[in-house]
Design a protein around this motif. Sequence first.
Motif, PDB file in Angstrom:
ATOM      1  N   VAL A 163       7.674   2.699 -11.260  1.00  0.00           N
ATOM      2  CA  VAL A 163       6.250   3.048 -11.179  1.00  0.00           C
ATOM      3  C   VAL A 163       5.475   1.915 -10.509  1.00  0.00           C
ATOM      4  O   VAL A 163       4.631   2.155  -9.627  1.00  0.00           O
ATOM      5  CB  VAL A 163       5.674   3.331 -12.580  1.00  0.00           C
ATOM      6  N   ALA A 164       5.749   0.681 -10.917  1.00  0.00           N
ATOM      7  CA  ALA A 164       5.070  -0.471 -10.316  1.00  0.00           C
ATOM      8  C   ALA A 164       5.381  -0.564  -8.819  1.00  0.00           C
ATOM      9  O   ALA A 164       4.499  -0.869  -8.009  1.00  0.00           O
ATOM     10  CB  ALA A 164       5.490  -1.749 -11.032  1.00  0.00           C
ATOM     11  N   LEU A 165       6.629  -0.302  -8.449  1.00  0.00           N
ATOM     12  CA  LEU A 165       7.005  -0.322  -7.035  1.00  0.00           C
ATOM     13  C   LEU A 165       6.297   0.788  -6.266  1.00  0.00           C
ATOM     14  O   LEU A 165       5.785   0.570  -5.166  1.00  0.00           O
ATOM     15  CB  LEU A 165       8.523  -0.161  -6.898  1.00  0.00           C
ATOM     16  N   ALA A 166       6.279   1.984  -6.846  1.00  0.00           N
ATOM     17  CA  ALA A 166       5.623   3.112  -6.180  1.00  0.00           C
ATOM     18  C   ALA A 166       4.143   2.825  -5.970  1.00  0.00           C
ATOM     19  O   ALA A 166       3.580   3.131  -4.909  1.00  0.00           O
ATOM     20  CB  ALA A 166       5.813   4.379  -7.009  1.00  0.00           C
ATOM     21  N   ARG A 167       3.496   2.235  -6.970  1.00  0.00           N
ATOM     22  CA  ARG A 167       2.072   1.923  -6.853  1.00  0.00           C
ATOM     23  C   ARG A 167       1.823   0.890  -5.753  1.00  0.00           C
ATOM     24  O   ARG A 167       0.819   0.946  -5.036  1.00  0.00           O
ATOM     25  CB  ARG A 167       1.558   1.403  -8.199  1.00  0.00           C
ATOM     26  N   ALA A 168       2.757  -0.070  -5.603  1.00  0.00           N
ATOM     27  CA  ALA A 168       2.602  -1.081  -4.545  1.00  0.00           C
ATOM     28  C   ALA A 168       2.839  -0.483  -3.165  1.00  0.00           C
ATOM     29  O   ALA A 168       2.217  -0.906  -2.185  1.00  0.00           O
ATOM     30  CB  ALA A 168       3.570  -2.234  -4.793  1.00  0.00           C
ATOM     31  N   LEU A 169       3.736   0.503  -3.088  1.00  0.00           N
ATOM     32  CA  LEU A 169       4.115   1.059  -1.786  1.00  0.00           C
ATOM     33  C   LEU A 169       3.234   2.213  -1.329  1.00  0.00           C
ATOM     34  O   LEU A 169       3.228   2.553  -0.140  1.00  0.00           O
ATOM     35  CB  LEU A 169       5.575   1.533  -1.829  1.00  0.00           C
ATOM     36  N   VAL A 170       2.488   2.830  -2.256  1.00  0.00           N
ATOM     37  CA  VAL A 170       1.720   4.020  -1.898  1.00  0.00           C
ATOM     38  C   VAL A 170       0.629   3.710  -0.878  1.00  0.00           C
ATOM     39  O   VAL A 170       0.193   4.588  -0.128  1.00  0.00           O
ATOM     40  CB  VAL A 170       1.130   4.683  -3.167  1.00  0.00           C
ATOM     41  N   MET A 171       0.212   2.454  -0.811  1.00  0.00           N
ATOM     42  CA  MET A 171      -0.814   2.058   0.152  1.00  0.00           C
ATOM     43  C   MET A 171      -0.211   1.701   1.511  1.00  0.00           C
ATOM     44  O   MET A 171      -0.912   1.196   2.385  1.00  0.00           O
ATOM     45  CB  MET A 171      -1.597   0.860  -0.388  1.00  0.00           C
ATOM     46  N   THR A 172       1.100   1.967   1.663  1.00  0.00           N
ATOM     47  CA  THR A 172       1.843   1.617   2.894  1.00  0.00           C
ATOM     48  C   THR A 172       1.537   0.193   3.354  1.00  0.00           C
ATOM     49  O   THR A 172       1.009  -0.025   4.454  1.00  0.00           O
ATOM     50  CB  THR A 172       1.557   2.611   4.045  1.00  0.00           C
ATOM     51  N   PRO A 173       1.831  -0.795   2.510  1.00  0.00           N
ATOM     52  CA  PRO A 173       1.512  -2.188   2.864  1.00  0.00           C
ATOM     53  C   PRO A 173       2.403  -2.690   3.993  1.00  0.00           C
ATOM     54  O   PRO A 173       3.524  -2.201   4.194  1.00  0.00           O
ATOM     55  CB  PRO A 173       1.811  -2.947   1.569  1.00  0.00           C
ATOM     56  N   GLU A 174       1.896  -3.655   4.733  1.00  0.00           N
ATOM     57  CA  GLU A 174       2.705  -4.295   5.767  1.00  0.00           C
ATOM     58  C   GLU A 174       3.760  -5.198   5.147  1.00  0.00           C
ATOM     59  O   GLU A 174       4.816  -5.436   5.723  1.00  0.00           O
ATOM     60  CB  GLU A 174       1.806  -5.126   6.689  1.00  0.00           C
ATOM     61  N   VAL A 175       3.433  -5.707   3.956  1.00  0.00           N
ATOM     62  CA  VAL A 175       4.287  -6.688   3.291  1.00  0.00           C
ATOM     63  C   VAL A 175       4.397  -6.328   1.815  1.00  0.00           C
ATOM     64  O   VAL A 175       3.401  -5.946   1.190  1.00  0.00           O
ATOM     65  CB  VAL A 175       3.682  -8.107   3.434  1.00  0.00           C
ATOM     66  N   LEU A 176       5.607  -6.443   1.256  1.00  0.00           N
ATOM     67  CA  LEU A 176       5.820  -6.238  -0.171  1.00  0.00           C
ATOM     68  C   LEU A 176       6.268  -7.554  -0.785  1.00  0.00           C
ATOM     69  O   LEU A 176       7.271  -8.143  -0.368  1.00  0.00           O
ATOM     70  CB  LEU A 176       6.879  -5.158  -0.406  1.00  0.00           C
ATOM     71  N   LEU A 177       5.517  -8.018  -1.794  1.00  0.00           N
ATOM     72  CA  LEU A 177       5.806  -9.276  -2.469  1.00  0.00           C
ATOM     73  C   LEU A 177       6.296  -8.971  -3.879  1.00  0.00           C
ATOM     74  O   LEU A 177       5.616  -8.281  -4.648  1.00  0.00           O
ATOM     75  CB  LEU A 177       4.551 -10.148  -2.521  1.00  0.00           C
ATOM     76  N   LEU A 178       7.460  -9.499  -4.230  1.00  0.00           N
ATOM     77  CA  LEU A 178       8.100  -9.207  -5.507  1.00  0.00           C
ATOM     78  C   LEU A 178       8.307 -10.503  -6.283  1.00  0.00           C
ATOM     79  O   LEU A 178       9.079 -11.361  -5.862  1.00  0.00           O
ATOM     80  CB  LEU A 178       9.440  -8.506  -5.282  1.00  0.00           C
TER      81      LEU A 178
END
Length: 348
Positions: A148-163
């Motif tokens: 869920v946390a990953l989906a929420r971060a990716l739903v905005m189609t970010p240029e960069v994903l920070l984990l």
Amino acid sequence: MAQIKLENATKSFGESVAVRDFTVTVADGEFVTFLGPSGCGKTTCLRMVAGFIEPSQGIVQIGDRVVSDPGRGIFIPPEMRGVGMVFQSYAVWPHMKVFDNVAYPLKIKKVPRNEMRARVEKILSLTKMADLSDRYPHQLSGGQQQRVALARALVMTPEVLLLDEPLSNLDAKLREEMRIELKELQSKTGVTVIFVTHDQIEAMVMSDRVVVMHAGVIQQIGPPSVIYRRPANRFVADFIGVANFFEVERSDSGCTLAGDPRSVIPIRVPDTMTAGRTNLMVRPEDIHIDKVRGDLPARIHQKLFLGDAILYVVDVGKTRLRVKTGAQENFEPEEPVYLTLEQAHFFS
């Protein structure tokens, strides 16, 4: 998507320097891990990219934009950087269902309802959460909450994903599953990823490249295989994987165990190694063990069954080494054996 560039990034808290002259470029679509022990500065670097921390000096660039440069008074706030972030604690809203948790960033941006539903459904399908969209977080497992946390971060189609150590709260089996799923998800989306962890296995399994840090300073950057097989210094060798270290002295035929001139190890000595004592490092799997022949006489001290392998603790004089063999090998405690070092590294 976008590349990320940090150039001589330094962060001080009062007189304490948390990160010093940190320089690295993460290519568009690359999966790079910042790896190191607690307190080494890896999360500070991630937060400088996210915009939660402003560097004391140096430049942070995402794509074509400089997002931090204290020297020129530039600081773009986090919400304007086009990044998605997943924290160690999942930070999902307990009173919202899965769908609403994921949709929340789109609601804040006032995305039209039809577009919002389509984007949420797409990302829930991608993260294998479509069938659980009507559940509340307390009805989910730890791995599902992480999705869920990953989906929420990716739903905005970010240029960069920070984990930031997103798997540390999961049990061993779930962590292994999520490593595979995270890498697959990154491959499907093509997003540029910076992953922060102190877990060397996570770093080795998932990364295109690893940035090894210690005391706020980069120690080595490279693909996992290079970091493991050709460590730049003793810290990297010791931190990545399991390593045996013991003192040796240079001899005409190679080197000998320190204090034992009869224990000749016929291994190539680097031309840069001068006379005197130095440290030899060898991985447990790079030591061959035999009952009949070898370079160093030894004695089995302990036998540890690992399932697909056996780890032997072996005494060579006063030196104690770890030797890893296949599960079919069979040596017993107190049994005399011989060791051959098949690959080793010298460190001052």
